[in-house]
Design a protein around this motif. Sequence first.
Motif, PDB file in Angstrom:
ATOM      1  N   HIS A  94      -5.281  -0.181 -10.771  1.00  0.00           N
ATOM      2  CA  HIS A  94      -4.556  -0.531  -9.539  1.00  0.00           C
ATOM      3  C   HIS A  94      -4.339   0.707  -8.671  1.00  0.00           C
ATOM      4  CE1 HIS A  94      -1.305  -2.200  -6.998  1.00  0.00           C
ATOM      5  NE2 HIS A  94      -0.697  -1.058  -7.232  1.00  0.00           N
ATOM      6  N   LYS A  95      -3.860   1.781  -9.271  1.00  0.00           N
ATOM      7  CA  LYS A  95      -3.570   2.998  -8.510  1.00  0.00           C
ATOM      8  C   LYS A  95      -4.842   3.608  -7.921  1.00  0.00           C
ATOM      9  CE  LYS A  95       0.691   4.300 -10.917  1.00  0.00           C
ATOM     10  NZ  LYS A  95       1.360   5.307 -11.787  1.00  0.00           N
ATOM     11  N   GLU A  96      -5.929   3.475  -8.644  1.00  0.00           N
ATOM     12  CA  GLU A  96      -7.188   4.066  -8.176  1.00  0.00           C
ATOM     13  C   GLU A  96      -7.822   3.279  -7.035  1.00  0.00           C
ATOM     14  OE1 GLU A  96     -11.312   5.912 -10.009  1.00  0.00           O
ATOM     15  OE2 GLU A  96      -9.573   5.531 -11.273  1.00  0.00           O
ATOM     16  N   THR A 151       1.448  -5.101  -5.980  1.00  0.00           N
ATOM     17  CA  THR A 151       2.006  -4.329  -7.076  1.00  0.00           C
ATOM     18  C   THR A 151       1.065  -4.460  -8.263  1.00  0.00           C
ATOM     19  OG1 THR A 151       3.328  -6.203  -7.881  1.00  0.00           O
ATOM     20  CG2 THR A 151       4.394  -4.687  -6.324  1.00  0.00           C
ATOM     21  N   ALA A 152       1.246  -3.590  -9.237  1.00  0.00           N
ATOM     22  CA  ALA A 152       0.339  -3.596 -10.385  1.00  0.00           C
ATOM     23  C   ALA A 152       0.664  -4.687 -11.396  1.00  0.00           C
ATOM     24  CB  ALA A 152       0.367  -2.231 -11.078  1.00  0.00           C
ATOM     25  N   LYS A 167      -6.257   0.587  -5.030  1.00  0.00           N
ATOM     26  CA  LYS A 167      -5.433  -0.120  -4.036  1.00  0.00           C
ATOM     27  C   LYS A 167      -5.686   0.353  -2.619  1.00  0.00           C
ATOM     28  CE  LYS A 167      -1.312   2.798  -4.529  1.00  0.00           C
ATOM     29  NZ  LYS A 167       0.152   2.795  -4.796  1.00  0.00           N
TER      30      LYS A 167
END
Length: 225
Positions: free
Chosen positions: A170-172, A216-217, A174
């Motif tokens: 998700h962080k990578e 959100t993740a 989004k």
Amino acid sequence: MTDSPSTPQALIVGVGPGLGLSLARKFGNEGFALTIAGRSEQKLAEFATQLRSEGLRVDTAIADAADPKGFQASLQELAGKITPSVVVYNAAIVASDNILTSDIDYLITNYNIDALGAIIAAQVFTPAMRHAGTGTFLTSGGYAYIDPYPAYATIALGKGGLRVATVLIHKELKDEGVHVASVTIAGGIEPGTAMAPELIADTFWELHTQPADEWTAETVFDGTK
């Protein structure tokens, strides 16, 4: 029925008679052409027949997450045939076991299915999403990792690993237009209750259609919505 080039594609990995089938039905009813993937050709054929009887467009693909290299090869072959804009990883092994007494090969196999398979699926299918600047990759999480129960050790390990993997991806992705999230299911799935599989499937759909500024993740489904 032949799909037009504009027909969106959804891949559901891990389809059983509960949540997996409800996920396929939900996305199919929303206009997606479906591919359902799993390790049992017979069961996939039965589910595909059921979904087709409801007027949905369904193909099947054999892919066994217990075998990481074989699973990767199967998904890579599939990626040469379809470009799904939605991938849902729903594979899991729920079994009573013990972390101190389980055979090491059993532990490895279960972790492969519960967590590593999702990473492999993301490695195979999210590059096309990144290139397109859009796409959805969702995983079926569970509360087992929050308060691990010794009699169900491997699912706790797997869901913990799956959650971390989903957050990392998700962080990578989004900021590249790719929505990656888990639906953490807080309770047992029971038809005809607030924890019915079709209600959980609705939450997956809501995540797919969620505005980017709300991503959100992790989303928790506990039957209270």
